[in-house]
Each structure stands twice: as structure tokens, then as C-alpha cells.
Design an enzyme around this catalytic site. Structure first.
Site, PDB file in Angstrom:
ATOM      1  N   ASP A 149       3.404   2.500   1.783  1.00 34.32           N
ATOM      2  CA  ASP A 149       3.843   3.295   2.946  1.00 34.32           C
ATOM      3  C   ASP A 149       5.274   2.930   3.352  1.00 34.32           C
ATOM      4  O   ASP A 149       5.761   3.358   4.390  1.00 34.32           O
ATOM      5  CB  ASP A 149       2.873   3.141   4.132  1.00 34.32           C
ATOM      6  CG  ASP A 149       2.819   1.707   4.643  1.00 34.32           C
ATOM      7  OD1 ASP A 149       3.471   0.812   4.037  1.00 34.32           O
ATOM      8  OD2 ASP A 149       2.124   1.463   5.655  1.00 34.32           O
ATOM      9  N   HIS A 202      16.183 -14.091  11.639  1.00 37.38           N
ATOM     10  CA  HIS A 202      16.139 -12.625  11.766  1.00 37.38           C
ATOM     11  C   HIS A 202      17.045 -12.117  12.889  1.00 37.38           C
ATOM     12  O   HIS A 202      17.039 -10.928  13.169  1.00 37.38           O
ATOM     13  CB  HIS A 202      14.693 -12.197  12.025  1.00 37.38           C
ATOM     14  CG  HIS A 202      14.180 -12.757  13.322  1.00 37.38           C
ATOM     15  ND1 HIS A 202      14.059 -14.114  13.552  1.00 37.38           N
ATOM     16  CD2 HIS A 202      13.801 -12.145  14.467  1.00 37.38           C
ATOM     17  CE1 HIS A 202      13.620 -14.300  14.787  1.00 37.38           C
ATOM     18  NE2 HIS A 202      13.452 -13.130  15.359  1.00 37.38           N
ATOM     19  N   ASP A 203      17.784 -13.001  13.537  1.00 35.65           N
ATOM     20  CA  ASP A 203      18.584 -12.599  14.703  1.00 35.65           C
ATOM     21  C   ASP A 203      20.088 -12.700  14.494  1.00 35.65           C
ATOM     22  O   ASP A 203      20.846 -12.489  15.448  1.00 35.65           O
ATOM     23  CB  ASP A 203      18.227 -13.488  15.908  1.00 35.65           C
ATOM     24  CG  ASP A 203      16.888 -13.112  16.523  1.00 35.65           C
ATOM     25  OD1 ASP A 203      16.473 -11.957  16.374  1.00 35.65           O
ATOM     26  OD2 ASP A 203      16.264 -13.986  17.145  1.00 35.65           O
ATOM     27  N   ASP A 263       4.138 -16.558  15.282  1.00 33.38           N
ATOM     28  CA  ASP A 263       5.144 -16.384  16.324  1.00 33.38           C
ATOM     29  C   ASP A 263       4.406 -16.158  17.646  1.00 33.38           C
ATOM     30  O   ASP A 263       3.539 -15.297  17.734  1.00 33.38           O
ATOM     31  CB  ASP A 263       6.005 -15.158  15.985  1.00 33.38           C
ATOM     32  CG  ASP A 263       7.451 -15.335  16.397  1.00 33.38           C
ATOM     33  OD1 ASP A 263       7.677 -15.727  17.549  1.00 33.38           O
ATOM     34  OD2 ASP A 263       8.346 -15.054  15.587  1.00 33.38           O
ATOM     35  N   ASP A 284       3.557  -5.631   4.549  1.00 28.53           N
ATOM     36  CA  ASP A 284       2.258  -5.865   5.175  1.00 28.53           C
ATOM     37  C   ASP A 284       1.740  -7.270   4.871  1.00 28.53           C
ATOM     38  O   ASP A 284       2.338  -8.006   4.089  1.00 28.53           O
ATOM     39  CB  ASP A 284       1.252  -4.789   4.721  1.00 28.53           C
ATOM     40  CG  ASP A 284       1.424  -4.436   3.248  1.00 28.53           C
ATOM     41  OD1 ASP A 284       1.364  -5.381   2.424  1.00 28.53           O
ATOM     42  OD2 ASP A 284       1.660  -3.255   2.918  1.00 28.53           O
ATOM     43  N   ASP A 286       8.892 -18.072  20.928  1.00 26.72           N
ATOM     44  CA  ASP A 286      10.014 -17.197  21.234  1.00 26.72           C
ATOM     45  C   ASP A 286      10.622 -17.544  22.602  1.00 26.72           C
ATOM     46  O   ASP A 286       9.887 -17.734  23.575  1.00 26.72           O
ATOM     47  CB  ASP A 286       9.475 -15.766  21.258  1.00 26.72           C
ATOM     48  CG  ASP A 286      10.567 -14.728  21.258  1.00 26.72           C
ATOM     49  OD1 ASP A 286      11.327 -14.664  20.286  1.00 26.72           O
ATOM     50  OD2 ASP A 286      10.660 -13.967  22.247  1.00 26.72           O
ATOM     51  N   ASN A 338       0.816  -1.226   0.000  1.00 25.95           N
ATOM     52  CA  ASN A 338       0.000   0.000   0.000  1.00 25.95           C
ATOM     53  C   ASN A 338       0.846   1.271   0.000  1.00 25.95           C
ATOM     54  O   ASN A 338       0.388   2.354   0.344  1.00 25.95           O
ATOM     55  CB  ASN A 338      -0.985   0.000   1.177  1.00 25.95           C
ATOM     56  CG  ASN A 338      -0.262   0.050   2.513  1.00 25.95           C
ATOM     57  OD1 ASN A 338       0.943  -0.204   2.575  1.00 25.95           O
ATOM     58  ND2 ASN A 338      -0.980   0.402   3.568  1.00 25.95           N
ATOM     59  N   GLU A 351      12.264 -21.782  20.424  1.00 25.18           N
ATOM     60  CA  GLU A 351      13.594 -21.177  20.309  1.00 25.18           C
ATOM     61  C   GLU A 351      14.321 -21.406  21.623  1.00 25.18           C
ATOM     62  O   GLU A 351      13.796 -21.102  22.684  1.00 25.18           O
ATOM     63  CB  GLU A 351      13.461 -19.679  20.047  1.00 25.18           C
ATOM     64  CG  GLU A 351      14.808 -19.015  19.831  1.00 25.18           C
ATOM     65  CD  GLU A 351      14.760 -17.500  19.990  1.00 25.18           C
ATOM     66  OE1 GLU A 351      15.633 -16.830  19.444  1.00 25.18           O
ATOM     67  OE2 GLU A 351      13.863 -17.002  20.691  1.00 25.18           O
TER      68      GLU A 351
END
Ligand code: GLC
Ligand code: CA
Length: 529
Positions: A28, A311-312, A101, A32, A198, A26, A239
Site C-alpha cells: 500500500d 527523524h527531526d 516511543d 508497516d 518525547d 502489503n 528527548e
């Protein structure tokens, strides 16, 4: 014997989406939920059949969504709950699973529970968090500094294993257990197929041993979440940064009604701060670690979570492989080393076209709370140049940069300026360029996943390692019901490899046709006997 339930899970190939940086629909500059829906056919084409979606719940974003303010609603920037319902139904139409998650260890300080809890010592939420008159120990927050924060309003200290705006939930309070059970049920009722949990090892503290994880109630808590009939069928991956083998085995023994599998980080050999240190680790040690876990999982009928990136951490190819001249060879070799083993493959966005670490000159080009805090800490003892060098190597922003779909404007991620600077190499490394190349990492991934899908020996077969510890390569076999595959991965400069087989090569990243002989750097051959 492998149970039907295990067979089902072993057929999963999971793609991890970091929604903020995946695809903006969209304009921004922020990815999304609709952006995920838009890419489902692409993911299907790659050969994945499940998505792990990083947190997309309401959040002030101090830790990019791992600070949840409402477990049952979606962050405005990402869309609405209806968008997620549509995502689920579009996925199910394509026979794909959605893994959400779940962040049970802490909430955002903006969560209603914490807002109430901090008001007084005698409100209904007062025991939802760990409050004490004094810090109870010297525990450190994973994002630097003490894990205890004084709260003026309540006049007490609370525990936060991460940022001060991420207070730890008090799982010793049965009401908290019930709350998170309800959260699980809410999403299962909406149709989600599983959870990535997590820092699950931290939901029980071991005050006596002074450990912020693996406390005495951990099994009970996990059991309370996932051992119930209503949710027994779902897939769960926990995790787990710490823990010895026996602990891990106990937590991932599905028949105990706990987790389906665990992310275990030995092969990344990096924790909160060590990930920034360039170490002389080699793929030899990675090979030995994964071979050890394969054997163990096989003996105990457990599922191995097969992953290199998330992502870590900095990109695995930059940490352990070659992200320059031999990027294609290295990316494909790592894929063969991991994704032909027994277990559940996890692929992190961008990995499928060989995305590397990104390179930046100033800390202003970083967003991640861990990187920004650790940079300040590094600067106390080194020059800014040295500090930024470490950040470039280990930063969690490496994998969090907007996806480079094309070499065009904003990497094809968004029409607007993205929420954070693009990957420094997006013009060179992007999906479109990769797919048009003769050496396409994407195509190799597709082939690997196809071989996996179509062969029971790769899905369920026994694992045996043939290479010796001193070898600079990883040679293993997968055998099932009389059928055998041999996988050869050379990760040193040149290796002389001889293999007795009458089989044929079904996939190679160098166009090889003779099984034995000299294997070039990062050369891979997959042989079907
Ligand atoms: C996990 C997440 C990480 C997050 C932390 C706190 O390690 O993967 O991104 O910062 O937990 O929730
Ligand atoms: Ca958007």
C-alpha cells in the site's frame, strides 16, 4: 565502578525505525510492522541489538504519529496489536530489545480525552488539558504561530506546544499522571523493554519563569513514571532540547529513579527554526561538545546518548560532513567519532549506508508539517527558491523519505507508489549498491559495532581526549583494566598526526598501516595497543 545495570544499558546499540518509511510488506506504499519484522535479521547482521520504534499508535497523522488518538492501539496502516506482539517475540527470540516511543506531553485532538474535555467545563476530562479564558502568555507553537487556540465548543483557549491538533496534557492533574503510568504499564506488560520519551522536559511548565519546559514538578512526574518498582529495570531515553547541564544531569541519574539517559542536542546546534540555517559550525565544535559530555558523564557515572541523526533533522553528513566526493570517508569518520565513545549508540535508518539529504524543487514534494509551515513563513521574506533551499537543508523529510534498499523500483521499499516521493539520490545511495561496493559504509559500521561488542575498553573504558582544541582532528583513548585503544579521526583536509604507541591498526577507512604521519580528509584509524 560501573554497576551491572549500567553495563547492561551500555551494551545496547539502538537502531531508530521510522515505520512509515522503513519497509512496506502489503503493497500500500506505507511501511508497516511486518516490514520491521522482515528486516530483523538484517539489523542483527548490522550488529544492533535494540530498536527504537517511532510512534505506531492510532493517529490522524497530522504530525506523523506524534499526535496519538489511542495509546493502546496500532495505526491501521501499520498493522495490528498482534503484529506488535509478534514483533516483540521475534525480537526477543533474537535477543533484541524493543524501545517504544512514549508521547506524554500531548495527545491528538481526536483522542477521546480531548473530545470529552472540550465538551464542557464540568465533565470528568475537563482538566485533562490546559484550558483558560485567555491566553496565559506569548508562548509560540514549535510549528509556527501562537501556542494558544480558541475552541468554539468549550468557549476557552487551550495550550498546544505543537500543532493545534496536538493539545498539551495537563500534568498538574494527578489523573493525567495516572493515565500515562497506565500506558507505560500496558506496554511493559506486553513485553517492551523501554521507552524513548518525547519532549519529556515539557511535561511540567514553569508558568512563573514563563518557560514551557523544566517546570517545578518535572522530577516528580518522571519519577512517577519510571521510579516505580514495576518498571525500574527498563531503559528510558528522554528527548530534551533545552536545559542546562545540572538539570540534565539530575534527570538522567538513574539511581534517582528517573531516566537512563537523555538526548541532548548541543552538538546539532539546531532548534525548531535554526535547523534551516546553514551555519559555519564545524566538526571542531562538535568534537569539543562531545568531549565535554563524555568527561561529564564519566565523572558522574551517567550514560551518553550517542547520536548524529534522527527523524527531526537534516542528515548530519550533509550538515557537518561531506556528502559528495568524500561521502564514504565522511560517513565512516563520523561513525568512529561517535560510536567508539562511552554511551549508547543510536543509528537512524539509512545512516548505516551513508544516506544524505535529499534534494527537491517544490514544496509539494514535502509532507512534514514543520517544513510546510516554515516554508510559508520563509516565503514572507525571501524568494521561493531561497526558501526551498533552506527546506532542502533542514527539513525533517530528509530522513523521512522511504528507505532506499535497492536502486530498483521504488528503491525496494514498496511494490506500490510510496506514500511520499523517494529520496532524490536513491539510485546512487542505497543499501544494495553500498554493500557491493569496495567502500561500503555498511561494512564499516559492522566492523565498528563488532569492535564495540568485543572490547570492554570500548564499552566501559575511561575516555581521554588527546587532540588539542586547535587541531582539526579528534584523537581519543579508551582505557579499561590495562587495555587501551586509540581512535584517530581527521576531519580537516590533511593533518599531520603523531602518536606514540606500539599498537596496531585494527580498522582504517583508507587502508592505512602506519600509525603516525599525514592523515587524509576524514581519515580514521583505530589502534589497539
Ligand atoms: C518531538 C518529536 C517530533 C515531534 C514533536 C512533537 O520533538 O521528535 O517528531 O514532532 O516532538 O511530538
Ligand atoms: Ca504497508
Amino acid at each position: 565502578m560501573i554497576s551491572e545495570q549500567y553495563k547492561k544499558f551500555l551494551s545496547y546499540v539502538i537502531y531508530q525505525v521510522y515505520p512509515r518509511s522503513f519497509n512496506d510488506t502489503n503493497g500500500d506504499g506505507i511501511g508497516d510492522i511486518n516490514g520491521v519484522i522482515e528486516k530483523l535479521d538484517y539489523l542483527k547482521e548490522l550488529g544492533v541489538n535494540a530498536i527504537w520504534l517511532c510512534p505506531c499508535y492510532k493517529s490522524p497523522n497530522d504530525d506523523n504519529g506524534y499526535d496519538i488518538a489511542d495509546y493502546r492501539d496500532i495505526m491501521d496502516e501499520f498493522g495490528t496489536l498482534d503484529d506488535v506482539k509478534r514483533l516483540i517475540s521475534e525480537m526477543h527470540k533474537r535477543d533484541m530489545k524493543l524501545i517504544m516511543d512514549l508521547v506524554p506531553n500531548h495527545t491528538s485532538s481526536e483522542h477521546e480525552w480531548f473530545k470529552q474535555s472540550r465538551m464542557s467545563k464540568d465533565n470528568p476530562y475537563s482538566d485533562y488539558y490546559y484550558w483558560f479564558d485567555e491566553p496565559q502568555n506569548d508562548w509560540q507553537s514549535c510549528f509556527c504561530g501562537s501556542a494558544w487556540e480558541y475552541d468554539e465548543q468549550r468557549g476557552q483557549y487551550y495550550l498546544h506546544s505543537y500543532a493545534p491538533s496536538q493539545p498539551d496534557l495537563n500534568w498538574e492533574n494527578p489523573k493525567v499522571v495516572k493515565e500515562i503510568q497506565d500506558v507505560v504499564d500496558f506496554w511493559v506488560d506486553l513485553g517492551v523493554d523501554g521507552f524513548r520519551c518525547d519532549v519529556i522536559d515539557q511535561i511540567s511548565k514553569d508558568w512563573e519563569r514563563n518557560l514551557n519546559c523544566f517546570g517545578p514538578q518535572l522530577h516528580d512526574h518522571i519519577h512517577a513514571l519510571f521510579g516505580r518498582d514495576k518498571v525500574r529495570h527498563i531503559f528510558t531515553v528522554g528527548e530534551c532540547w533545552a536545559g542546562d547541564i545540572d538539570e540534565i544531569v539530575r534527570h538522567s541519574a538513574y539511581e534517582r529513579g528517573e531516566l537512563s539517559t537523555l538526548f541532548q542536542f548541543d552538538h546539532l546546534a539546531c532548534g525548531c527554526t535554526t535547523k534551516f540555517r546553514k551555519k559555519p559550525e564545524s566538526l571542531k565544535s562538535v568534537r569539543d561538545i562531545i568531549a565535554k559530555w563524555q568527561t561529564l558523564n564519566q565523572e558522574r557515572d551517567l550514560i551518553h546518548a550517542l547520536f548524529t541523526d534522527n527523524h527531526d533533522n537534516g542528515r548530519f553528513i550533509s550538515r557537518m560532513g561531506n556528502d559528495g566526493e568524500l561521502r564514504y570517508e565522511s560517513a565512516t569518520c563520523l561513525a568512529a567519532m561517535f560510536y567508539l565513545l562511552r554511551g549508547v549508540p543510536f543509528i537512524y535508518q539509512g545512516q548505516e549506508f551513508g544516506l544524505t539529504n535529499s534534494h527537491h524543487h517544490s514544496i509539494d514534494e514535502f509532507d512534514d508539517i514543520e517544513s510546510v509551515n516554515i516554508y510559508k513563513y520563509f516565503c514572507e521574506s525571501m524568494t521561493p527558491e531561497e526558501a526551498i533551499d533552506k527546506i532542502n537543508f533542514g527539513s525533517r523529510d530528509n530522513p523521512r523519505r522511504p528507505m532506499s534498499w535497492t536502486a530498483g523500483k521504488n528503491g525496494g521499499f514498496s511494490d506500490a507508489e510510496p506514500w511520499m516521493p523517494l529520496h532524490s539520490r536513491y539510485k546512487e545511495i542505497n543499501l544494495e549498491t553500498d554493500r557491493n561496493s569496495e567502500k561500503s559504509v555498511f561494512n564499516f559500521y559492522r566492523e565498528i559495532l563488532k569492535i564495540r561488542r568485543e572490547n570492554d575498553a570500548i564499552l566501559y573504558g575511561d575516555f581521554e581526549v588527546i587532540s588539542k582544541q586547535e587541531d582539526g582532528n579528534f584523537v581519543f583513548t579508551r582505557t579499561y583494566e590495562g587495555k587501551r585503544f586509540i581512535v584517530i579521526c581527521n576531519f580537516e583536509d590533511e593533518s599531520e598526526i603523531s602518536v606514540e604507541t606500539s599498537g596496531k591498526i585494527i580498522l582504517s577507512n583508507y587502508g592505512r598501516d602506519a600509525v603516525s604521519g599525514t592523515y587524509r580528509p576524514y581519515e580514521v584509524a583505530i589502534i589497539e595497543e
